[in-house]
Structures are given as structure tokens and as C-alpha cells.
Motif scaffolding. Structure first.
Motif, PDB file in Angstrom:
ATOM      1  N   LEU A 371      -4.682   7.721 -13.034  1.00 35.22           N
ATOM      2  CA  LEU A 371      -4.694   8.752 -13.943  1.00 35.22           C
ATOM      3  C   LEU A 371      -3.769   8.814 -14.924  1.00 35.22           C
ATOM      4  CD1 LEU A 371      -5.099  11.860 -11.271  1.00 35.22           C
ATOM      5  CD2 LEU A 371      -6.886  10.658 -12.544  1.00 35.22           C
ATOM      6  N   PRO A 372      -4.006   9.124 -16.335  1.00 42.62           N
ATOM      7  CA  PRO A 372      -5.220   9.944 -16.807  1.00 42.62           C
ATOM      8  C   PRO A 372      -6.493   8.977 -16.917  1.00 42.62           C
ATOM      9  CG  PRO A 372      -3.710   9.967 -18.641  1.00 42.62           C
ATOM     10  CD  PRO A 372      -2.933   9.048 -17.375  1.00 42.62           C
ATOM     11  N   ILE A 373      -7.516   9.684 -16.855  1.00 41.15           N
ATOM     12  CA  ILE A 373      -8.778   8.710 -16.912  1.00 41.15           C
ATOM     13  C   ILE A 373      -8.999   8.612 -18.713  1.00 41.15           C
ATOM     14  CG2 ILE A 373     -11.362   8.933 -16.762  1.00 41.15           C
ATOM     15  CD1 ILE A 373     -10.820  10.652 -14.322  1.00 41.15           C
ATOM     16  N   ASP A 374      -9.292   7.347 -18.863  1.00 37.86           N
ATOM     17  CA  ASP A 374      -9.676   7.055 -20.270  1.00 37.86           C
ATOM     18  C   ASP A 374     -11.354   6.995 -20.280  1.00 37.86           C
ATOM     19  OD1 ASP A 374      -9.957   6.150 -22.854  1.00 37.86           O
ATOM     20  OD2 ASP A 374      -8.593   4.358 -22.625  1.00 37.86           O
ATOM     21  N   VAL A 375     -11.750   8.255 -21.056  1.00 39.81           N
ATOM     22  CA  VAL A 375     -13.016   8.276 -21.009  1.00 39.81           C
ATOM     23  C   VAL A 375     -13.751   7.033 -21.965  1.00 39.81           C
ATOM     24  CG1 VAL A 375     -13.285  10.597 -20.484  1.00 39.81           C
ATOM     25  CG2 VAL A 375     -13.085   9.812 -22.956  1.00 39.81           C
ATOM     26  N   ARG A 376     -12.775   6.547 -22.872  1.00 41.21           N
ATOM     27  CA  ARG A 376     -13.341   5.423 -23.558  1.00 41.21           C
ATOM     28  C   ARG A 376     -13.816   4.225 -22.988  1.00 41.21           C
ATOM     29  NH1 ARG A 376      -8.462   5.248 -27.734  1.00 41.21           N
ATOM     30  NH2 ARG A 376      -7.387   5.332 -25.418  1.00 41.21           N
ATOM     31  N   GLN A 377     -13.307   4.175 -21.797  1.00 41.04           N
ATOM     32  CA  GLN A 377     -13.296   3.056 -20.799  1.00 41.04           C
ATOM     33  C   GLN A 377     -13.854   3.168 -19.613  1.00 41.04           C
ATOM     34  OE1 GLN A 377      -9.814   0.694 -20.320  1.00 41.04           O
ATOM     35  NE2 GLN A 377      -8.922   0.985 -22.296  1.00 41.04           N
ATOM     36  N   THR A 378     -14.728   4.379 -19.497  1.00 43.09           N
ATOM     37  CA  THR A 378     -15.299   5.151 -18.338  1.00 43.09           C
ATOM     38  C   THR A 378     -16.884   5.259 -18.654  1.00 43.09           C
ATOM     39  OG1 THR A 378     -13.437   5.772 -17.492  1.00 43.09           O
ATOM     40  CG2 THR A 378     -15.242   6.543 -16.301  1.00 43.09           C
ATOM     41  N   LYS A 379     -17.590   4.730 -18.140  1.00 43.56           N
ATOM     42  CA  LYS A 379     -19.055   5.025 -18.168  1.00 43.56           C
ATOM     43  C   LYS A 379     -19.769   6.103 -17.256  1.00 43.56           C
ATOM     44  CE  LYS A 379     -20.307   0.610 -20.445  1.00 43.56           C
ATOM     45  NZ  LYS A 379     -21.136  -0.393 -20.363  1.00 43.56           N
ATOM     46  N   ARG A 380     -19.337   5.916 -16.184  1.00 42.53           N
ATOM     47  CA  ARG A 380     -19.882   7.010 -14.904  1.00 42.53           C
ATOM     48  C   ARG A 380     -18.840   7.580 -14.297  1.00 42.53           C
ATOM     49  NH1 ARG A 380     -24.991   5.145 -11.592  1.00 42.53           N
ATOM     50  NH2 ARG A 380     -25.809   5.438 -13.618  1.00 42.53           N
ATOM     51  N   ILE A 381     -18.702   8.885 -14.020  1.00 42.30           N
ATOM     52  CA  ILE A 381     -17.595   9.711 -13.411  1.00 42.30           C
ATOM     53  C   ILE A 381     -18.579  10.291 -12.448  1.00 42.30           C
ATOM     54  CG2 ILE A 381     -15.820  11.325 -13.367  1.00 42.30           C
ATOM     55  CD1 ILE A 381     -15.335  10.647 -16.174  1.00 42.30           C
ATOM     56  N   LEU A 382     -18.152   9.960 -11.117  1.00 42.18           N
ATOM     57  CA  LEU A 382     -18.520  10.846  -9.967  1.00 42.18           C
ATOM     58  C   LEU A 382     -17.754  11.830  -9.368  1.00 42.18           C
ATOM     59  CD1 LEU A 382     -20.883  11.133  -7.785  1.00 42.18           C
ATOM     60  CD2 LEU A 382     -19.684   9.587  -6.264  1.00 42.18           C
ATOM     61  N   VAL A 383     -18.430  13.321  -9.540  1.00 42.37           N
ATOM     62  CA  VAL A 383     -17.293  14.480  -8.934  1.00 42.37           C
ATOM     63  C   VAL A 383     -17.963  14.553  -7.473  1.00 42.37           C
ATOM     64  CG1 VAL A 383     -16.739  16.663  -9.121  1.00 42.37           C
ATOM     65  CG2 VAL A 383     -16.760  15.043 -11.444  1.00 42.37           C
ATOM     66  N   VAL A 384     -17.217  14.753  -6.644  1.00 44.31           N
ATOM     67  CA  VAL A 384     -17.508  15.183  -5.151  1.00 44.31           C
ATOM     68  C   VAL A 384     -16.788  16.292  -4.864  1.00 44.31           C
ATOM     69  CG1 VAL A 384     -17.812  14.071  -2.800  1.00 44.31           C
ATOM     70  CG2 VAL A 384     -17.994  12.465  -4.988  1.00 44.31           C
ATOM     71  N   GLY A 385     -17.511  17.050  -4.229  1.00 45.73           N
ATOM     72  CA  GLY A 385     -16.884  18.254  -3.325  1.00 45.73           C
ATOM     73  C   GLY A 385     -17.280  19.770  -3.541  1.00 45.73           C
ATOM     74  N   GLU A 386     -17.410  20.344  -2.550  1.00 40.80           N
ATOM     75  CA  GLU A 386     -17.990  21.796  -2.792  1.00 40.80           C
ATOM     76  C   GLU A 386     -17.010  22.446  -3.660  1.00 40.80           C
ATOM     77  OE1 GLU A 386     -19.646  25.048   0.438  1.00 40.80           O
ATOM     78  OE2 GLU A 386     -17.656  24.997   0.320  1.00 40.80           O
ATOM     79  N   ASN A 387     -15.705  22.323  -3.436  1.00 41.92           N
ATOM     80  CA  ASN A 387     -14.434  22.966  -4.390  1.00 41.92           C
ATOM     81  C   ASN A 387     -14.726  22.583  -5.682  1.00 41.92           C
ATOM     82  OD1 ASN A 387     -13.740  24.032  -2.040  1.00 41.92           O
ATOM     83  ND2 ASN A 387     -11.512  23.342  -2.371  1.00 41.92           N
ATOM     84  N   ALA A 388     -15.588  21.709  -6.289  1.00 41.98           N
ATOM     85  CA  ALA A 388     -15.726  21.426  -7.817  1.00 41.98           C
ATOM     86  C   ALA A 388     -16.883  22.343  -8.268  1.00 41.98           C
ATOM     87  CB  ALA A 388     -16.479  20.056  -8.043  1.00 41.98           C
TER      88      ALA A 388
END
Length: 736
Positions: A371-388
Motif C-alpha cells: 500500500l498505497p495501491i498505484d492504479v496506474r500499474q494495476t489493471k484488476r482489483i478484487l474486493v472480497v468480503g461481506e463487510n465491503a
């Protein structure tokens, strides 16, 4: 304007029968004169009526004299929806949707009195707009065990930290003409057996650990109301407790406000009369088979009290003291000279909540700088969890809110990422559905849960993602973070531990975000590079979290309580006295709560220590120095040190001062927090941090003398970034 007109109209009713304008109506007169004038005009019946509820959340005024009713509202995190007159259920108003502010654990994690002041100002304005003149909060009970279901409503394990943060909250709430009702006084540290458990605690622990935040609330914050606790102390319920209320609160601390019972916390009329209670709320009665047309006439401080007076069994001096306090409350709030109209559900309040949340979010671990996530170098983000996706402003007991809106973590992440990357969601786990607690007849929609299928689906998706953001934790269901019950264990519920381990195995770029008001066990701590504690962050939760995850805001929160590696590493559990035998619970650990206990353990290190929190930048601490080597009674000693931002991002560091007594006649902790400063630094910038303490900071409560004592001798000032990360030590001496 309409509500104001009603109050004025009631006042004018009384005027024709009076020779001149009553003193109590003259807002330019001193409050005490107004109190005595109003008291002299009241009948005994009118006085008694003011000491007990007339509905679930209100008490009577004196219509004949134009003295308005008192209206209370939960709670410490937002203004609760209106409920029916005689029931807990929502009244289904369409204009009572509030802004939810972060839980008080999140506020405590800011370590920033300015954030506390912003919180108090904002929630006070919301309460004032809704014409509530008593806000039932904040809570300052000490975090004794991580299983307490109500810890999320409090300010952590350290009495000094809680004391510093509660004061600006109270002051800013009360500037709005709304009384802060500080709760739950005292020793309400568990939900199991809370209504009757008798707490056995030594005087040192009582005065050093469990009372300081309440004392600060009264003497520094000037709190206008205090709520009694459900439990017992010295064999008396805390809502009518001679020692706590009369001896300590009113006599020793000089409290001139009202003592309000917790709802259902009153058990006896005579004890309520003589043992310090002023206003009774929530006592059980259905008003039918007790033979009264008004159910509230059956309260302990209602007809039973009036009957004792009429019989001559009790006098009226205690009654007059109660009513003086209630009138003082009225003249400070809804009959004050200046009382602004407040504001409700505003963008400014939502953004205030976001700012508080951002400052409170704690970066616990960040290996490989995931962290932090650099969206310029990230194509796919998986969000997992009911609390999301789960709404966290609902549930949890009396702090449950009906909100104008709530941004979930998933919504916040998607809004922040936009079209820069693909955001995929997989639930991964699920909790049982629960009914909305404020909706009459509400039923939970039943759903089939296949934990293995949910887990497998998430793990497969993780293999294809550049980054995995697991968002889990607790969730305000019964037995998690919720009033009325405690947690069953330190572990995460709903098989989350197994899910996290498999996600980490499938994708090494897995960050874990915990939403909770309590510490949790982390058997997977070495398997994931990044861990974030995001608390319950209110209306703007998703935006606040996303700003941290993607580096728009540099994390600066630090833990207000210790995360133990195992439950047995917590002192209440190590010494075997939780939750008691249902009759008594003994605090055998005495003053050794939280980091005070952890410091004594040579083998068991905390999972994450008190005061811990990382940043996306780095800080260098210079050598601390003192302005003198010896301290005499009546003098102060000042410690200074330079702190520099040695990284490439601006950030805030919380510098902590602990004091260690090298030799004392009674056992003392290895060290105790006695100061902290949150300093903002640009890259390369250096500032000098200063701490000044006096003899009081060196004192302990001597239970044999029943007084605070500072013994001459050698002390150390330890300055650090957490309770275990000490950067510098200064030796000094207290002289006779």
C-alpha cells in the motif's frame, strides 16, 4: 422557529398570573438565581414529575411555568431516529435520517484533540437541530477485555488518552446548547451479566484506571450530565450508588449537573432518592396491570416517591437538590440565552466525519510497500468480503442509526478507481441475516449460506487479480460488536481466517482491511503483506478507506488499545476473572490493564502494541532533552526533541511520552502515557515537539492513604512511536 414559538408560548401562559416577569425567565440573570426562583414556584407534584421519564426519551417540564420538557437522544455516533412515545420502535418519520460519525474507537485512534472538537461540534449541531437537549454520549469506559461487545463506543484502554480526547468533544457539543451525558459511570466493562454483576476492584485501579476520564469530563470538560451504569459496585447499582455518585462525583469532583439512569438501570425508590440519582429513564412497566393510566407514574421516582413524601417517610431536601440540577440543565440548554438552531444531515458534517475517519484509520502492517495501491500499474482489483458491502451504521444496540446515506467500502473503492482499473467483487463469506432492531415486527430475510462455495469462488478470482483487498472483521451482529452481549472469542467470525489464508496463498498481493471496534486474532499475520484497521467509520466510510488505500491521504492513526496475540495475553483473561460467576467479577489484574500488563510479560509480545500505527512516509526522532534534571513540587519539567519527515510524502506522526517510576513503595506499571502530540510534517521538514509535565503526572493513588502521592526519586521520560517503540529516554529526579 416553530419549536421556539411553542416554548415561548408556554412561558407567556404563566405571565398574566404573576406581578412581574419571573427571574427564571430572565436569561440575563445568573443561572443559580433563575434556578431558585423557578424552584420556589413549583409544587411537590411538579418537582417529582421532573425526576422521571414521561416517554421513552423525554421527561416532563412544567407547562404552568413555561419550563420545557427534556428530550434525550442516543447516541455518541449520531442522532438516533425518532421512536414511538412508549416503544423502542421507529416512529417512521421521513426527516430524521442523520449523518453517522465514526465510532469512538476511530476517534480515539486519531490521537488528535482537534478531531474530537470537530466531532463534538458536528454531532452537537445535529442534536440541536433535532431539538434534543441531552446527547447520550460520549462513552469513556476503559477497554478491559477485547470481548466486550460495547468497546466500539469507547475510547480505548488508557485513561490519559481517553481523558484528553473526551474534553473537547464535551465542550463543543455543549456550545450548541446540548448537554453531553457522559457514560457509563462506572466500571461497565462487559455486557455479559451487565444488569446486575457486582464489580470488585481495588481503590488504586478505580482511581488510576477507571475514573480519570469521567473526572476529566466533569472538571475539565464541564459535562452537564452523567449516565449511571447498569452494573453494581460495592453491592449497589451504579445508577443509585452512594460512593460513586454522592461521595466521588458530587462531593469530591463538584459535579453540578444531572445524573441520568441508564434505561432500566433503576431498582429501588429509596436508594434512588438518597444515593445520587436525579433522573430515571427506562424502568420497566406496562401501565396496565399495575393500575395506573400513565405507565410512567409507576416509575420508582414517580408515584412511589410522591407517596413517601405525603406519608412523611422522606423529606423534600433530596427532591429539591434533584430539581435544582434538572432546572440548571434546562437553563443551560433549551432555555439558554444563546442557543443556535444547529444543522442536520449536511455535507459539512459528512465531510467532518470523513476527515475524522481518515485520521483514525490505522496502517498496522505494510510489508513490501503493497500500500498505497498505484492504479496506474494495476489493471484488476478484487474486493472480497461481506463487510465491503454491509451497512455498519445499523445494529449494535443503542448506537444503531438511520442514516441519510452510507458509502460502503466497495462503493468508495469503485468511485476512487473509476475507469482506471477493473474492480471485481466476491463476497467470500456471509453472516446470518438479522432484522432491523428499530422496526416493529421486522424479520430477517433468511438466506442459504454455503461457506465453502463462497470461499472457493473468491479464491479462484484472486488468482486472476493484480491486488486483492479483503474487507472483513466484525459486524455489529449480536455476539460481535454489539450492546447486550459479548464476543465468544478473539477469532474472526464466519470462517474468515480460513478465507484470508487461502486468498494469501492464491495471491501474494493481498491486503486485509478489518472493520471492528475490538482487537481480533490474526493467525495469518505473517502470510499477508498489508493489514489495515478501519473501524466503523460512519456515513463516509467507503470514501475514507479508499483515500487511505490509494494514497490520497497518508495514514496517521494509532491504536488506542493493545492487540494481543492470544486472548490469554490479556490481563482480564490471564488472571481468570472474566466474566465472573454472574454475581461478582473481580478485577484481579488491578491497574495492569492493556499495555501496562503487556509490559510486564517477558515472553508474550502483543500482536500490535498500544500506540502502534505506520505511515507511507518515515520519521526520524532526535535526542530528547530536559530543561532541568530535577523537579521540585510546584514546578514543571519540559522535554523537547526534533522529529523529521525523512520520506517523500507529507504525513503526521503521533509522538508519545511515557513516564517510568524507577522505585516506588507500591507496585507501578513499567510506564504510563502522560503526553502525546500529533505533528504534521512535509517531506524533509523538521519540527520540535515539546512536552511539559508536573508532579501530578508522576503520582499514583495510594489506597492506604486514600490520596494521590508522588514519591521523591528517579524517573524516566520515555519518548516513542508506540508503547514498544521507544526512541529516546531522559532521566530526571523528583526532589522533596
Amino acid at each position: 422557529m416553530k419549536l421556539k414559538s411553542i416554548v415561548l408560548g408556554l412561558s407567556l401562559i404563566a405571565l398574566p398570573a404573576l406581578a412581574q416577569t419571573p427571574v427564571y425567565l430572565d436569561v440575563n440573570k445568573p443561572i443559580e438565581e433563575r434556578v431558585e426562583d423557578a424552584l420556589s414556584r413549583m409544587t411537590v407534584q411538579e418537582k417529582v414529575a421532573m425526576t422521571h421519564a414521561q416517554s421513552k426519551f423525554s421527561s416532563a417540564g412544567v407547562p404552568r411555568l413555561g419550563i420545557p420538557e427534556n428530550w434525550m437522544s442516543d447516541g455518541p455516533h449520531g442522532i438516533r431516529a425518532e421512536v414511538l412515545w412508549d416503544e423502542w420502535y421507529g416512529a417512521n418519520w421521513t426527516n430524521d435520517s442523520c449523518i453517522a460519525f465514526p465510532a469512538l474507537t476511530a476517534l480515539a485512534a486519531t490521537w488528535n484533540p482537534d478531531m474530537s472538537a470537530l466531532y463534538g461540534k458536528s454531532i452537537g449541531e445535529e442534536a440541536r437541530y433535532r431539538n434534543k437537549n441531552v446527547l447520550l454520549g460520549p462513552g469513556v469506559n476503559i477497554y478491559r477485555t477485547p470481548l466486550n461487545g460495547r468497546n466500539f463506543e469507547y475510547m480505548g484502554e488508557d485513561p490519559y488518552l481517553a481523558s484528553v480526547l473526551v474534553v473537547p468533544y464535551i465542550r463543543e457539543v455543549q456550545k450548541n446548547g446540548v448537554a453531553a451525558c457522559v457514560k457509563h459511570y462506572a466500571l461497565n466493562n462487559q455486557e455479559i451479566h451487565r444488569g446486575y454483576i457486582n464489580v470488585k476492584v481495588d481503590d488504586r485501579a478505580l482511581h488510576e484506571i477507571y475514573l480519570p476520564a469521567f473526572k476529566a469530563a466533569v472538571q475539565q470538560g464541564g459535562a452537564w450530565a452523567i449516565m449511571g451504569a447498569y452494573n453494581q459496585y460495592k453491592g449497589e447499582h451504579c445508577c443509585h450508588n452512594q460512593y460513586l455518585l454522592n461521595d466521588i462525583l458530587k462531593r469530591d469532583w463538584g459535579f453540578d449537573g444531572v445524573v441520568v439512569s441508564d434505561w432500566g438501570g433503576v431498582h429501588d425508590t429509596k436508594q434512588s432518592i438518597f444515593n445520587g440519582l436525579d433522573m430515571e429513564f427506562g424502568s420497566w412497566t406496562n401501565g396496565l396491570n399495575w393500575g395506573a393510566s400513565n405507565a410512567y407514574d409507576n416509575y420508582y421516582l414517580a408515584m412511589p416517591y410522591l407517596q413517601l413524601i405525603r406519608e412523611g417517610a422522606v423529606g423534600t431536601s433530596e427532591l429539591d437538590d434533584k430539581v435544582r440540577r434538572i432546572l440548571r440543565l434546562v437553563f443551560r440548554t433549551n432555555m439558554a440565552k444563546e442557543r443556535h438552531f444547529g444543522s442536520f444531515g449536511t455535507e459539512a458534517h459528512a465531510l467532518a466525519g470523513r476527515k475524522i475517519a481518515q485520521e483514525g484509520i490505522v496502517l498496522l502492517q505494510n510489508n513490501r510497500n503493497l500500500l498505497p495501491i498505484d492504479v496506474r500499474q494495476t489493471k484488476r482489483i478484487l474486493v472480497v468480503g461481506e463487510n465491503a458491502v454491509k451497512h455498519m451504521t445499523i445494529g449494535g444496540g443503542s448506537s444503531s442509526l438511520k442514516v441519510k446515506y452510507e458509502v460502503s467500502p466497495l462503493e468508495g473503492i469503485r468511485a476512487r478507481v473509476g475507469s482506471s482499473a477493473e474492480v471485481i467483487y466476491a463476497p467470500g463469506y456471509a453472516s446470518p441475516a438479522v432484522a432491523e432492531q428499530d422496526v416493529k415486527g421486522a424479520k430477517a430475510e433468511q438466506k442459504e449460506i454455503d461457506p465453502v462455495a463462497l470461499r472457493n469462488q473468491a479464491v479462484e478470482a484472486a488468482r486472476e487479480a493484480d491486488v486483492v483487498l479483503f474487507i472483513g472483521g466484525l459486524n455489529k451482529n449480536d455476539g460481535q460488536d454489539s450492546e447486550g452481549n459479548d464476543r465468544a472469542s478473539l477469532s474472526l467470525p464466519y470462517e474468515q481466517d480460513a478465507l484470508i489464508a487461502q486468498l494469501a496463498a492464491a495471491n501474494p498481493n493481498t491486503a486485509v482491511v478489518i472493520l471492528s471496534g475490538n482487537a481480533v486474532a490474526m493467525p495469518w499475520v505473517r502470510e499477508v503483506p498489508a493489514i489495515v484497521e478501519a473501524w466503523y467509520s460512519g456515513t463516509e466510510a467507503g470514501h475514507a478507506l479508499a483515500s487511505i488505500l490509494f494514497g490520497d491521504v497518508n495514514p496517521s492513526g494509532k491504536l488506542p488499545f493493545t492487540f494481543p496475540a492470544r486472548l490469554e495475553d490479556n490481563s482480564a483473561h490471564a488472571l481468570g476473572e472474566y466474566p465472573g460467576d454472574s454475581i461478582n467479577v473481580s478485577y484481579n489484574e488491578s491497574i495492569f490493564v492493556g499495555y501496562r500488563w503487556a509490559d510486564k510479560q517477558k515472553k508474550a509480545r502483543p500482536l500490535f502494541p498500544f500506540g502502534h500505527g505506520l505511515s507511507y512516509t518515515t520519521f526520524a526522532y532526535g535526542k530528547p532533552i530536559a530543561d532541568k534534571k530535577t523537579l521540585l513540587p510546584g514546578e514543571t519539567i519540559t522535554f523537547t526533541l526534533p522529529v523529521k519527515n525523512t520520506g517523500t510524502r507529507e504525513g503526521q506522526e503521533i509522538v508519545q511520552l511515557y513516564i517510568s517510576d524507577k522505585k516506588s513503595s507500591l507496585p507501578r506499571p513499567v510506564k504510563e502515557l502522560k503526553g502525546f502530540s500529533k505533528v504534521h510534517l512535509a517531506p524533509g521538514q523538521e519540527k520540535t515537539v515539546t512536552f511539559t509535565i508536573d508532579k501530578e503526572a508522576l503520582s499514583f493513588f495510594d489506597d492506604t492513604k486514600h490520596e494521590w502521592v508522588a514519591e521523591p526519586g528517579k524517573f524516566e521520560a520515555l519518548i516513542g512511536a508506540s508503547a514498544t517503540d521507544i526512541k529516546g529516554v531522559v532521566l530526571f529526579e523528583l526532589k522533596e
